[in-house]
Scaffold this motif. Structure first.
Motif, mmCIF file in Angstrom:
data_model
loop_
_atom_site.group_PDB
_atom_site.id
_atom_site.type_symbol
_atom_site.label_atom_id
_atom_site.label_comp_id
_atom_site.label_asym_id
_atom_site.label_seq_id
_atom_site.Cartn_x
_atom_site.Cartn_y
_atom_site.Cartn_z
ATOM 1 N N ASP A 341 35.334 40.291 37.659
ATOM 2 C CA ASP A 341 35.292 41.753 37.777
ATOM 3 C C ASP A 341 36.386 42.352 36.909
ATOM 4 O O ASP A 341 37.565 42.215 37.205
ATOM 5 C CB ASP A 341 35.486 42.160 39.242
ATOM 6 N N THR A 343 36.236 45.751 35.906
ATOM 7 C CA THR A 343 36.308 47.189 36.118
ATOM 8 C C THR A 343 37.321 47.581 37.188
ATOM 9 O O THR A 343 38.108 48.508 36.997
ATOM 10 C CB THR A 343 34.924 47.740 36.502
ATOM 11 N N ASP A 344 37.315 46.885 38.296
ATOM 12 C CA ASP A 344 38.132 47.285 39.438
ATOM 13 C C ASP A 344 39.423 46.487 39.566
ATOM 14 O O ASP A 344 39.944 46.314 40.663
ATOM 15 C CB ASP A 344 37.315 47.151 40.732
ATOM 16 N N ARG A 345 39.948 46.001 38.446
ATOM 17 C CA ARG A 345 41.174 45.228 38.470
ATOM 18 C C ARG A 345 42.249 45.921 37.646
ATOM 19 O O ARG A 345 42.009 46.917 36.969
ATOM 20 C CB ARG A 345 40.906 43.815 37.935
ATOM 21 N N THR A 346 43.467 45.368 37.684
ATOM 22 C CA THR A 346 44.578 45.972 36.966
ATOM 23 C C THR A 346 44.500 45.650 35.473
ATOM 24 O O THR A 346 43.869 44.667 35.071
ATOM 25 C CB THR A 346 45.916 45.452 37.511
#
Length: 395
Positions: A341, A343-346
């Protein structure tokens, strides 16, 4: 003569299906029914989740189900199965193998992994050492595989093993479907720079596989594996994304929504990446069109190479754009995720994880060789070992 399948006829077919099957009901039963109705991958044959329709019309079907709020098959969780195992089984499997594997693969009931690379046999995969020895109606497998994404949740694996060490390295390989629950299969996590372990090493010790789990002829595994790898490279780098989708969308959103980040010196750099990302997106669309009318060729390697290079450059640019903020990492806790993933990571996770893009699915160096030799027609690199029996190669 049957009427040709059109976008309008597909919409009517989906509407009729939805009238008989409540998308808010049991998720798995809905997906099974969708497969049985030929509305899974519509370009597959009737009876195997499809209608024999043009692949280019798949988005029409998918859009109708999305609009109806229907459940999907969580494709990101089973990307290896959908992008690599399924097209290989469709092309090289028996009717019995197609009936057994394709339906639970598409519905997500059975997750797949890939047992190809080995320690010492990654870029030169044909030097693999994992052995498969015939024992009556079974094959006994011994060896080690590495960099196996999702092996910790997989029910099945696509596996290549050496069945004849007396012939040159590419000729003595056979392709199998491996039961990941069989005795002798051991999965160990490999922790990455991100702190997580989305892939693994797999040890195979006396694993018995029945001959009906062999895909195609004995000794024909390299040809089957090439079919898998060509599909893998399109699956990794050639997915359908909208304009400003993926990593370039992350960058443009940050630039637009955070004026304090707009350093003039980085403006032209961002525009350069936007143009390259758009060119890559359109190139991937062209490859998917080619795939819609047949099997993709070596051009798929260019799409994957472009994706890996650009993704690494853009994640590095994001750290430059965010300065010290970009170095913050959410956690180094050991995790075993079920999907990648971005998109939703740092930003730091994206930067570290993108380093693997130039290794997974074929190293960038090997892809450059494929493009040079098979697309551009340049002279091949010298390969002095191609006619030497595998048993006589230096180990």
């Amino acid at each position: 003569m049957a009427e040709p399948v059109t976008a309008e006829s597909l919409r009517k077919l989906v509407a009729g299906f939805l009238a008989d099957h409540d998308p808010r009901g049991d998720r798995l039963e809905f997906l099974r029914a969708r497969y049985d109705a030929g509305l899974a991958w519509i370009h597959y044959p009737v009876g195997h989740g499809g209608l024999g329709a043009p692949r280019a019309l798949q988005p029409v079907v998918d859009a109708e189900f999305v609009a109806a709020g229907a459940p999907d098959n969580n494709a990101r969780r089973n990307g290896i199965g959908l992008g690599m195992a399924a097209p290989t089984i469709l092309r090289h499997g028996t009717d019995a193998q197609k009936r057994r594997f394709l339906r639970p693969l598409w519905t997500g009931e059975e997750v797949w992994c890939q047992l190809f690379s080995e320690p010492g046999a990654g870029s030169d995969l044909a030097t693999l050492r994992t052995r498969a020895v015939r024992d009556g109606d079974d094959w006994v497998i011994d060896g080690q595989k590495v960099w196996t994404s999702l092996a910790h949740i997989a029910r099945w694996a696509i596996l290549i093993a050496r069945t004849d060490p007396t012939v040159p390295k590419h000729q003595g390989i056979t392709y199998f479907v491996c039961d990941m629950t069989a005795p002798g299969v051991e999965v160990r996590p490999l922790r990455q720079a991100t702190g997580e372990a989305e892939f693994n090493e797999v040890f195979l010790t006396g694993v018995r596989l029945s001959d009906d789990l062999r895909l195609d002829a004995v000794g024909n595994g390299w040809r089957v594996a090439m079919s898998t790898l060509m599909n893998e490279r399109v699956a990794i780098g050639g997915g359908a994304v909208p304009r400003e989708g993926g990593m370039i969308g992350v960058l443009t959103q940050e630039w637009r929504e955070r004026p304090e980040l707009r350093v003039p010196a980085l403006h032209d750099e961002l525009l350069k990446y936007w143009v390259r990302a758009e060119a890559a997106r359109l190139s991937a669309a062209r490859i998917r069109q080619q795939l819609a009318v047949g099997e993709v060729g070596p051009e798929g390697s260019a799409v994957k190479l472009s994706f890996a290079t650009l993704n690494q450059q853009m994640t590095g640019f994001e750290l430059e754009l965010l300065a010290g903020e970009g170095l913050l990492h959410d956690t180094w806790e050991m995790k075993r995720p079920e999907a990648v993933d971005f998109t939703d990571r740092t930003p730091s996770y994206r930067y570290l994880r993108a380093k693997g893009n130039s290794i997974e699915g074929g190293t960038s160096e090997i892809l450059r060789n494929i493009i040079a030799e098979r697309v551009l027609g340049l002279p091949a690199e010298p390969r002095s070992d191609k006619d030497i029996p595998w048993k006589d190669l230096p180990k």
